[in-house]
Design a protein around this motif. Structure first.
Motif, PDB file in Angstrom:
ATOM      1  N   GLY A  53      33.705  77.112 -15.692  1.00 15.62           N
ATOM      2  CA  GLY A  53      35.030  77.624 -15.382  1.00 15.62           C
ATOM      3  C   GLY A  53      36.119  76.858 -16.104  1.00 15.62           C
ATOM      4  O   GLY A  53      35.861  76.101 -17.048  1.00 15.62           O
ATOM      5  N   THR A  54      37.358  77.058 -15.635  1.00 21.34           N
ATOM      6  CA  THR A  54      38.529  76.454 -16.282  1.00 21.34           C
ATOM      7  C   THR A  54      39.385  75.742 -15.252  1.00 21.34           C
ATOM      8  O   THR A  54      39.637  76.269 -14.165  1.00 21.34           O
ATOM      9  CB  THR A  54      39.374  77.532 -16.993  1.00 21.34           C
ATOM     10  OG1 THR A  54      38.564  78.245 -17.920  1.00 21.34           O
ATOM     11  CG2 THR A  54      40.554  76.904 -17.720  1.00 21.34           C
ATOM     12  N   VAL A  55      39.833  74.543 -15.597  1.00 24.15           N
ATOM     13  CA  VAL A  55      40.757  73.776 -14.764  1.00 24.15           C
ATOM     14  C   VAL A  55      42.109  73.734 -15.465  1.00 24.15           C
ATOM     15  O   VAL A  55      42.186  73.434 -16.662  1.00 24.15           O
ATOM     16  CB  VAL A  55      40.236  72.348 -14.522  1.00 24.15           C
ATOM     17  CG1 VAL A  55      41.272  71.531 -13.745  1.00 24.15           C
ATOM     18  CG2 VAL A  55      38.920  72.383 -13.750  1.00 24.15           C
ATOM     19  N   TYR A  56      43.181  74.057 -14.725  1.00 23.99           N
ATOM     20  CA  TYR A  56      44.549  74.045 -15.245  1.00 23.99           C
ATOM     21  C   TYR A  56      45.358  72.985 -14.517  1.00 23.99           C
ATOM     22  O   TYR A  56      45.133  72.717 -13.334  1.00 23.99           O
ATOM     23  CB  TYR A  56      45.232  75.394 -15.020  1.00 23.99           C
ATOM     24  CG  TYR A  56      44.542  76.573 -15.646  1.00 23.99           C
ATOM     25  CD1 TYR A  56      44.882  77.010 -16.926  1.00 23.99           C
ATOM     26  CD2 TYR A  56      43.553  77.271 -14.953  1.00 23.99           C
ATOM     27  CE1 TYR A  56      44.253  78.107 -17.499  1.00 23.99           C
ATOM     28  CE2 TYR A  56      42.920  78.354 -15.520  1.00 23.99           C
ATOM     29  CZ  TYR A  56      43.272  78.772 -16.790  1.00 23.99           C
ATOM     30  OH  TYR A  56      42.640  79.854 -17.357  1.00 23.99           O
ATOM     31  N   ALA A 106      39.642  78.303 -12.114  1.00 19.21           N
ATOM     32  CA  ALA A 106      39.188  79.683 -12.242  1.00 19.21           C
ATOM     33  C   ALA A 106      37.710  79.668 -12.598  1.00 19.21           C
ATOM     34  O   ALA A 106      37.313  79.076 -13.612  1.00 19.21           O
ATOM     35  CB  ALA A 106      39.989  80.428 -13.310  1.00 19.21           C
ATOM     36  N   SER A 107      36.889  80.282 -11.778  1.00 15.19           N
ATOM     37  CA  SER A 107      35.447  80.250 -11.980  1.00 15.19           C
ATOM     38  C   SER A 107      35.021  81.296 -13.009  1.00 15.19           C
ATOM     39  O   SER A 107      35.753  82.255 -13.285  1.00 15.19           O
ATOM     40  CB  SER A 107      34.731  80.526 -10.652  1.00 15.19           C
ATOM     41  OG  SER A 107      34.736  81.927 -10.380  1.00 15.19           O
ATOM     42  N   GLY A 112      29.367  89.848 -10.880  1.00 16.33           N
ATOM     43  CA  GLY A 112      30.558  90.594 -10.490  1.00 16.33           C
ATOM     44  C   GLY A 112      31.535  89.807  -9.646  1.00 16.33           C
ATOM     45  O   GLY A 112      32.674  90.246  -9.462  1.00 16.33           O
ATOM     46  N   PHE A 113      31.134  88.645  -9.127  1.00 18.53           N
ATOM     47  CA  PHE A 113      31.998  87.832  -8.279  1.00 18.53           C
ATOM     48  C   PHE A 113      32.681  86.731  -9.100  1.00 18.53           C
ATOM     49  O   PHE A 113      32.094  86.180 -10.031  1.00 18.53           O
ATOM     50  CB  PHE A 113      31.194  87.185  -7.146  1.00 18.53           C
ATOM     51  CG  PHE A 113      30.727  88.141  -6.098  1.00 18.53           C
ATOM     52  CD1 PHE A 113      31.559  88.486  -5.038  1.00 18.53           C
ATOM     53  CD2 PHE A 113      29.459  88.692  -6.176  1.00 18.53           C
ATOM     54  CE1 PHE A 113      31.132  89.376  -4.065  1.00 18.53           C
ATOM     55  CE2 PHE A 113      29.011  89.585  -5.199  1.00 18.53           C
ATOM     56  CZ  PHE A 113      29.854  89.932  -4.146  1.00 18.53           C
TER      57      PHE A 113
END
Length: 311
Positions: A53-56, A106-107, A112-113
């Motif tokens: 995922g992404t880390v902001y 954000a994963s 679909g999840f």
């Protein structure tokens, strides 16, 4: 759409990518910076992304909004947040706001999840009341939100929860929270939208009319209640016709004899002249009734249109 420009970039380090996004909102009629005069008020983040995922980190729109990199509510209404009172805000009780000093995640999508989450250590660094407040201390308003989404074919659904820890000077009542369930389904000939929400002790809801208790008071109410909306987007004549109706029922947390009831309806049409340029027209009506010792009824009507160009 709000006028904006920005800068963004990424660098691939192998297993991860680092990036930044600086997005500036401005008023196209006078050139002034929007979002309280911030240079990059729409979003100002650095990020690290990879397989997990992404880390902001920075300033960005909440999970409980349709704005920025982690906003999850873009699919619950045919109208975006730019329509404010006449659009999707009308039947909610959350702020759909941007927050400073935030960290968000954000994963990736799995079967679909997907899931997003964020926490703001100090929600608004430019607030007059909190400009000197220390981050993550009781005097600062802090904010948390998380959401779970599911996409499968024509179905797009989300469940979002947000929680506001008000600063000491903001309210003497408890903290505020909202839960929002919604989404859309594409039937081909039309796309149907629906949303339902329950909220408690919300003071930062942007869609509140801020009725005064009396002529000399400017008190903001802490509201609890529920809301729902139904909408549709239909492709016609080469463009999209959009419509939505919403209802909200709420009461003041401190003064239970003060009730609010709101209806909002909105219609609009958007037509793409090219891949980068489109024109739109919209109109709507919203009414809110205050039922207390003095009964007040407020109506708003908006009719407008414009042109959007992306470059």
């Amino acid at each position: 759409s709000g006028s904006r420009w920005g800068l963004k970039g990424t660098e691939d380090l192998g297993n991860v990518k680092v990036g930044f996004q600086l997005e500036s909102g401005f008023n196209s009629d006078d050139g002034a910076s929007a979002q309280g005069g911030r240079l990059f008020g729409r979003q100002a983040t650095v990020s690290v992304s990879g397989a997990y995922g992404t880390v902001y980190a920075g300033r960005l729109g909440s999970v409980s909004s349709d704005m920025g990199s982690v906003g999850m509510l873009g699919g619950v209404s045919p109208f975006g947040s730019s329509f404010t009172d006449l659009g999707t805000h009308g039947s909610t009780g959350s702020a759909w706001a941007r927050y400073d000093n935030a960290i968000a995640y954000a994963s990736p999508m799995i079967a679909g999840f997907y899931a997003n989450a964020m926490y703001s250590f100090k929600a608004d660094s430019k607030s007059v009341k909190e400009v000197k407040a220390a981050e993550n201390k009781p005097e600062a308003t802090r904010y948390a939100a998380a959401g779970l989404g599911y996409k499968n074919g024509a179905l797009d659904a989300v469940l979002v929860f947000d929680y506001t820890l008000y600063g000491n000077d903001t309210t003497h009542l408890g903290n505020g929270w909202s839960v929002i369930l919604g989404g859309n389904y594409d039937f081909g000939v039309a796309k149907a939208f629906a949303k339902a929400t329950y909220f408690d002790n919300q003071t930062d809801a942007e869609d509140v009319f801020h009725f005064p208790v009396d002529a000399d008071s400017h008190k903001l109410f802490n509201l609890k209640g529920w809301g729902a909306s139904l909408g549709a987007s239909v492709p016609v004549f080469g463009g999209n016709f959009m419509a939505e109706v919403g209802y909200r029922d709420s009461e003041d947390v401190e003064y239970h004899n003060i009730d609010f009831k709101r209806w909002n309806t909105t219609v609009g049409y958007n037509y793409a002249l090219s891949k980068r340029t489109s024109v739109y027209a919209t109109g709507g009506w919203v009414q809110e009734k205050l039922d207390a010792a003095a009964k007040i009824k407020v109506n708003r009507v908006l009719v407008g249109g414009g042109l959007i160009h992306n470059f």
